[in-house]
Design an enzyme around this catalytic site. Structure first.
Site, PDB file in Angstrom:
ATOM      1  N   LYS A  32     -12.374   6.066  24.548  1.00  0.00           N
ATOM      2  CA  LYS A  32     -11.616   6.961  24.258  1.00  0.00           C
ATOM      3  C   LYS A  32     -10.414   6.699  23.791  1.00  0.00           C
ATOM      4  CE  LYS A  32     -14.729  10.517  27.212  1.00  0.00           C
ATOM      5  NZ  LYS A  32     -15.328   9.144  27.499  1.00  0.00           N
TER       6      LYS A  32
ATOM      7  N   LYS B 197     -11.066  16.495  29.511  1.00  0.00           N
ATOM      8  CA  LYS B 197     -12.522  15.470  29.766  1.00  0.00           C
ATOM      9  C   LYS B 197     -11.386  13.875  30.606  1.00  0.00           C
ATOM     10  CE  LYS B 197     -13.552  13.732  24.954  1.00  0.00           C
ATOM     11  NZ  LYS B 197     -14.497  13.430  23.586  1.00  0.00           N
TER      12      LYS B 197
END
Length: 313
Positions: free
Chosen positions: A125, A160
Site C-alpha cells: 500500500k 484500511k
C-alpha cells in the site's frame, strides 16, 4: 533445466489448493522435474553467517485432500538451492521483514523470488504511491484531523490498515456515517502504523481486477465482484471471480509500472485495478494464477518458471 527449489511458505497442509497460486507453482515445478523442498518461515535460521532451514522434500498432487507428501526434515544450507520461492502470506510485520534480511544474504547467488530486499522496500500500500498519477486520492496518516478533512473533501472513503492483507480491516465510511471517530479509536488501539485512507470508488461494484505481471509484462487478468452488501471483493470474503478483458487504461497502467518491476527483480506481481485506478501492487505472495487458467487464460505458473529459468541460466 533441473532446478533445486525450496518454498518458504505457510505449511502446505493449510493450502486450499483449488485457488492457491503457490500450489500452482509447485505443480508446474514438479512437472518440470525440479527437486522440491518445503519449509515454514519459523524454521529459517542464520548461524555464523550461514542461512539455513529445516526443510522437507515434498511431492505434490492436484488432488483435494491428498495433495502432498513430505519427506524427513533435514537442516540445509539454503545457498545450496538454485531458487527460493518467498511465498508465505502476510502480515507484513517484523517477522516477515526479518526473513527478507536473512534471505538477502544468499540472493542473488541463490535466486529468491521475489527479490527479498525489494519486497521489503515495497509494502503493497506504500509502493503504489510511487505512481500517484495512476491511483485514487490517498492519504497515509494516523492524524485524525487529516482523516476528517480528507472525508470532508471526498465524502465517501475507505479506511484500511497499512500492512493488512486479504481485505481484513477494510472499512467504507460514507460522508454521513457517524462511526468514523469510533473506527479510528479502534485502529489506534490495534495498529501502531499509519492508516490508509482512500476515496471510495463506486466502480468497485463492477469489479476489482487482479492483473498478473511476469517480468513487468501483463500475462493474465480476472475480475472479482464483491458480494451484495460488501465493499470488499476478496474471494475469501464472498467475492466472485469472472473472466474479463484488459482495457486500454489497464494496459497503460501496466506499461507505466512494468519497467520498475523488472529493475527491482519483482518477477511475479499482482496488481489491483478498480475502474481507471491502480489501488495496490502485490509483491509478497500474489494470487490469481489458478483462476486465470480456469477461465481459459495463460498458464502463468509456466511463465513464471520460464522467467526464473532465464535468470538462473
Amino acid at each position: 533445466m533441473a532446478l533445486a527449489v525450496a518454498f518458504q511458505m505457510d505449511h502446505i497442509s493449510k493450502l486450499a489448493i483449488r485457488g492457491d497460486s503457490t500450489f500452482a507453482l509447485m505443480l508446474e515445478a514438479a512437472r518440470r522435474g525440479y527437486g522440491l523442498h518445503h519449509y515454514t518461515p519459523d524454521r529459517l535460521a542464520m548461524r555464523n553467517g550461514r542461512v539455513e532451514a529445516r526443510v522437507e522434500a515434498v511431492t505434490v498432487r492436484d488432488e483435494e485432500g491428498n495433495h502432498f507428501t513430505l519427506g524427513e526434515a533435514e537442516t540445509r544450507d539454503l545457498s545450496t538451492f538454485d531458487v527460493i520461492q518467498l511465498r508465505q502470506d502476510p502480515p507484513f510485520d517484523m517477522g516477515y521483514i526479518t526473513t527478507t534480511h536473512l534471505l538477502e544474504r544468499i540472493h542473488p547467488k541463490t535466486l529468491v523470488v521475489n527479490d527479498p530486499g525489494h519486497v521489503r522496500n515495497a509494502p503493497e500500500k506504500l509502493f503504489v504511491t510511487e505512481f500517484a498519477d495512476l491511483t485514487p486520492p490517498t492519504l497515509i496518516t494516523r492524524d485524525r484531523r487529516e482523516i476528517v478533512a480528507f472525508r470532508e473533501e471526498f465524502g465517501d472513503i475507505i479506511v484500511k490498515p497499512l500492512y493488512g492483507n486479504g481485505g481484513a480491516g477494510v472499512f467504507r465510511i460514507a460522508g454521513g456515517d457517524e462511526n468514523l471517530a469510533s473506527l479510528l479509536e479502534i485502529f489506534e488501539d490495534v495498529y501502531r502504523e499509519p492508516f490508509v485512507v482512500q476515496q471510495y470508488l463506486p466502480a468497485v461494484r463492477q469489479g476489482d481486477k487482479r492483473i498478473i505481471l511476469v517480468e513487468g509484462e501483463a500475462v493474465g487478468v480476472i475480475n472479482r465482484i464483491p458480494a451484495a452488501g460488501e465493499a470488499r471483493s476478496n474471494m475469501h470474503v464472498g467475492g466472485r471471480a469472472e473472466p474479463v478483458d484488459m482495457t486500454e487504461r489497464d494496459r497503460e497502467i501496466c506499461a507505466a509500472i512494468g519497467p520498475t518491476l523488472r529493475e527491482r527483480g519483482l518477477i511475479f506481481v499482482g496488481i489491483d485495478v478498480i475502474g481507471d485506478y491502480l489501488t495496490e501492487i502485490n509483491v509478497t505472495s500474489p494470487t490469481g494464477i489458478r483462476e486465470v487458467k480456469r477461465f481459459g487464460g495463460a498458464d502463468i505458473a509456466a511463465l513464471v518458471w520460464d522467467a526464473i529459468e532465464a535468470r538462473v541460466g
